[in-house]
Design a protein around this motif. Structure first.
Motif, mmCIF file in Angstrom:
data_model
loop_
_atom_site.group_PDB
_atom_site.id
_atom_site.type_symbol
_atom_site.label_atom_id
_atom_site.label_comp_id
_atom_site.label_asym_id
_atom_site.label_seq_id
_atom_site.Cartn_x
_atom_site.Cartn_y
_atom_site.Cartn_z
ATOM 1 N N ARG A 1 0.806 -1.230 0.000
ATOM 2 C CA ARG A 1 0.000 0.000 0.000
ATOM 3 C C ARG A 1 0.831 1.268 0.000
ATOM 4 O O ARG A 1 0.300 2.371 0.073
ATOM 5 C CB ARG A 1 -0.992 0.013 1.153
ATOM 6 N N ARG B 1 -3.579 -2.123 5.636
ATOM 7 C CA ARG B 1 -4.148 -2.334 4.307
ATOM 8 C C ARG B 1 -5.672 -2.315 4.386
ATOM 9 O O ARG B 1 -6.254 -2.760 5.367
ATOM 10 C CB ARG B 1 -3.678 -3.676 3.737
ATOM 11 N N ARG C 1 0.828 6.775 0.826
ATOM 12 C CA ARG C 1 0.136 5.527 0.517
ATOM 13 C C ARG C 1 -0.761 5.656 -0.707
ATOM 14 O O ARG C 1 -1.211 6.756 -1.066
ATOM 15 C CB ARG C 1 -0.633 4.976 1.709
ATOM 16 N N GLU D 1 -4.719 0.492 -4.427
ATOM 17 C CA GLU D 1 -4.352 -0.644 -3.581
ATOM 18 C C GLU D 1 -5.137 -1.888 -3.976
ATOM 19 O O GLU D 1 -4.599 -3.000 -3.994
ATOM 20 C CB GLU D 1 -4.612 -0.299 -2.122
#
Length: 400
Positions: free
Chosen positions: A110, A181, A373, A379
């Protein structure tokens, strides 16, 4: 004879550098086998890119901070004594580059790519060599103070604290600032398991690291006359202790089993040159159990999403290794002596403080400026497609 000794020392350190360089393949495959398939390419790319960035940061900045040495002289001077000064830099660089390799496993799946490169440059250029200079080059007079106060300096032969604990605590700050995550922890308290994508690759990474570790530890002598079989056998015994305890504590889980020898080797680095082999066995065994217990605790109870468990493996087992050197290095426990328990504790705590504080400053600055991130959609798609535009199995995307 002097020329022969110089050449032998240069060859010894060069071989050590090559063995530790090979360990970075171990870092890569350990991460590749642990993360989900949509993040495997990213694992490979990060480790190699981080090594390149680390080389530049350490060559131009970090090595000078740690040792007061630079390479801004002509090649004839650099080649003096068979180029020993250069291969020593190469050897110590491979240690420094382990820092971002450790962090990579914690922030996997991530983290943005470019901000992580920026962090690598700052960590290897400034944070890591600051403590390295204190521990291994008597910077700031800390070692002299410890010697005067407790009768011995902080002892870390091959980097349980300088490399591993520092890397693990740097990773913890990054993981906490990054967050878990998406989908890992539900609001109802449920935990979504993300099992390793490839146990064979994970095992391959562990084996590469184990073999290279004997260069990491033994070649830390940095001179042919200082080579010690005690270091080799202590490394072996700690590896075995970590393996077998992790096997039992982890209830035959292959992920725990293959991280067990790494935990033992992390812990024995500091005192591998002063412990008795039985002391090394106990040190490694405790580290193997510590990793299994703390990995489970951090993931399931504290909900810290440290993907590869690098904080328990490197941060905590490294800190244990620094302290263990002050226990099993004592004459009374079969060691060679010249060790102070309190000096080991203080040196270890100082390394943790520098690592966590420095890392928090670096990653917090990046988080609130450029971001660290990926978005939820990025992601979900995976780092491979998002960052590198290809997956580890590209035939899935082909239309023909």
């Amino acid at each position: 004879m002097e020329s022969l000794k110089s050449a032998s020392d240069t060859l010894l350190v060069l071989l050590g550098a090559i063995m530790v360089l090979a360990m970075h393949a171990g870092f890569a495959f350990l991460e590749l086998g642990t993360v989900r398939k949509k993040n495997q390419v990213n694992a490979l790319v990060k480790i190699l890119t981080d090594f390149g960035i680390s080389t530049l940061a350490y060559f131009f900045i970090g090595y000078g901070i740690a040792y007061g040495v630079n390479f801004f002289s002509d090649a004839s001077q650099l080649a003096d004594k068979n180029g020993y000064a250069l291969v020593k830099f190469f050897f110590l660089l491979t240690f420094a580059a382990a820092i971002p390799a450790i962090v990579s496993g914690g922030v996997a799946e991530r983290a943005k790519f470019n901000p992580q490169i920026m962090a690598t440059f700052m960590l290897v250029g400034f944070i890591y060599p600051f403590f390295e200079g204190i521990a291994w080059n008597h910077r700031l007079g800390v070692q002299d103070w410890l010697h005067g106060r407790f009768g011995a300096e902080f002892h870390d032969f091959a980097g349980s604290v300088v490399v591993h604990a520092v890397g693990g605590w740097i990773a913890l700050a990054a993981v906490l600032l990054l967050g878990a995550r998406h989908g890992r922890y539900g609001r109802d308290g449920k935990i979504s398991a993300h099992p390793p994508s490839s146990i064979p690759f994970l095992a391959l990474g562990a084996w590469i690291l184990v073999v290279g570790w004997f260069g990491f530890n033994v070649m830390s002598a940095q001179a042919i006359g200082n080579i010690s079989g005690l270091v080799a056998v202590n490394s072996l015994m700690a590896m075995v202790g970590g393996t077998l305890v992790a096997l039992c504590a982890g209830k035959n889980d292959p992920g725990f089993l293959h991280n067990g020898p790494l935990a033992g080797l992390v812990a024995v680095c500091a005192g591998s040159d002063v412990m008795h082999p039985i002391g090394a066995l106990v040190t490694g065994g405790i580290a193997g159990g510590l990793f299994v217990w703390m990995f489970t605790l951090t993931q399931n109870r504290w909900k810290i999403d440290d993907v590869l468990g690098v904080w328990p493996l490197h941060g905590l087992c490294g800190a244990w290794g620094g302290i263990a050197a002050g226990i099993f290095g004592l004459h009374s426990l079969g060691g060679l002596g010249g060790i102070s328990f309190m000096a080991q504790v203080i040196g270890t705590l100082l390394g943790i403080a520098v690592a966590f504080g420095g890392s928090f400053a670096v990653y917090a600055t990046l988080k609130y400026t450029v971001g660290i991130r990926l978005s939820a959609e990025e992601e979900f798609n995976g780092s491979d497609l998002t960052i590198h535009k290809i997956t580890a199995t590209p035939e899935r995307e082909s239309g023909w």
